[in-house]
Design a protein around this motif. Sequence first.
Motif, PDB file in Angstrom:
ATOM      1  N   UNK A  61      10.707   9.332   1.307  1.00 15.98           N
ATOM      2  CA  UNK A  61       9.758   8.238   1.107  1.00 15.98           C
ATOM      3  C   UNK A  61      10.473   7.019   0.539  1.00 15.98           C
ATOM      4  N   UNK A  62      11.331   7.243  -0.458  1.00 16.35           N
ATOM      5  CA  UNK A  62      12.093   6.125  -1.037  1.00 16.35           C
ATOM      6  C   UNK A  62      12.959   5.457   0.031  1.00 16.35           C
ATOM      7  N   UNK A  63      13.566   6.277   0.860  1.00 15.75           N
ATOM      8  CA  UNK A  63      14.423   5.736   1.926  1.00 15.75           C
ATOM      9  C   UNK A  63      13.605   4.924   2.929  1.00 15.75           C
ATOM     10  N   UNK A  64      12.465   5.453   3.341  1.00 11.61           N
ATOM     11  CA  UNK A  64      11.634   4.745   4.315  1.00 11.61           C
ATOM     12  C   UNK A  64      11.124   3.432   3.743  1.00 11.61           C
ATOM     13  N   UNK A  89      13.738  18.233   3.777  1.00  8.21           N
ATOM     14  CA  UNK A  89      13.900  19.067   2.577  1.00  8.21           C
ATOM     15  C   UNK A  89      13.512  18.368   1.275  1.00  8.21           C
ATOM     16  N   UNK A  90      13.659  17.052   1.202  1.00 12.76           N
ATOM     17  CA  UNK A  90      13.333  16.306  -0.012  1.00 12.76           C
ATOM     18  C   UNK A  90      12.430  15.141   0.382  1.00 12.76           C
ATOM     19  N   UNK A  91      11.112  15.406   0.454  1.00 16.95           N
ATOM     20  CA  UNK A  91      10.185  14.387   0.916  1.00 16.95           C
ATOM     21  C   UNK A  91      10.156  13.156   0.008  1.00 16.95           C
ATOM     22  N   UNK A 141       0.829  -1.207   0.000  1.00 10.38           N
ATOM     23  CA  UNK A 141       0.000   0.000   0.000  1.00 10.38           C
ATOM     24  C   UNK A 141       0.863   1.256   0.000  1.00 10.38           C
ATOM     25  N   UNK A 142       2.009   1.211   0.683  1.00 11.60           N
ATOM     26  CA  UNK A 142       2.897   2.376   0.739  1.00 11.60           C
ATOM     27  C   UNK A 142       3.641   2.629  -0.566  1.00 11.60           C
ATOM     28  N   UNK A 143       3.571   1.692  -1.495  1.00 14.30           N
ATOM     29  CA  UNK A 143       4.210   1.890  -2.795  1.00 14.30           C
ATOM     30  C   UNK A 143       3.392   2.780  -3.714  1.00 14.30           C
ATOM     31  N   UNK A 144       2.167   3.114  -3.323  1.00 12.38           N
ATOM     32  CA  UNK A 144       1.290   3.947  -4.156  1.00 12.38           C
ATOM     33  C   UNK A 144       1.877   5.353  -4.267  1.00 12.38           C
ATOM     34  N   UNK A 145       2.255   5.808  -5.480  1.00  7.00           N
ATOM     35  CA  UNK A 145       2.881   7.129  -5.604  1.00  7.00           C
ATOM     36  C   UNK A 145       1.923   8.284  -5.354  1.00  7.00           C
TER      37      UNK A 145
END
Length: 245
Positions: free
Chosen positions: A193-196, A187-189, A133-137
């Motif tokens: 997100x990619x990191x999380x 600063x770069x959300x 579900x968190x992969x939804x852009x």
Amino acid sequence: MTTEPRAWEGVLAHIEARLVDGRLRLGDHLPAERTLATDLGVARSSVREAIRVLEAMGLVRTQTGSGPSSGARIVARPDGGMQSLMRLQVAASGFPVADVVRTRLLLETAVAVDLAERSADVDLSDAERLLAAMDDPALSPAEFLALDANFHLALAEASGNTVVAAMMSGLRTSIEGYVLAGADRIPDWPAMVDRLRAEHRAVLDAIVAADVDGARTRIHDHISGYYRDASPADPSATPVHHESR
């Protein structure tokens, strides 16, 4: 004298029943207001009232607009009285964020170790669904972080320790609150997100691989890393340290 149930309560019961039986899952959108109103034979105002109640309970998160992220999305499952009481205590007391983070580290490193030690015997399907579900852009930061908080809760529930799961559920609102407040300081959300996402996957992979040390380190670094990067620049803030083992 008997009191007829209010229309919104019927809507609430309908939605909760589908959450419990799995017809609605974490990350799903609720049907549109018009659809629910037609299917249940109630006014749209009754549907809106039920959704407001579900949002206050922390079960759904709503977003206005017309895009794919608009409407009401499932971000949690119904839980019991102990969790609700703890959430009220957290809300009333306003626990310091540093204390919440330390508590998370104590609970979640123990959970990750336990799951890794018993990896062949635990059900991680809810955690996997939340990762998907968190992969939804199209997710807003609030939606992403609500699902993020529930990923951590799903790991606690998978451990089978009902006390730890209840504590995590009770802390969920506080956790979600500080991580959402911190999102504005990133600063770069999109990069965060990619990191999380990568860190969540690394935690789950370590658990599945029965890598006890890896699971412990990855969950610790994940929680403390976000706290470090999203905390206000306050020299009086107490840092979270990685204890040696």
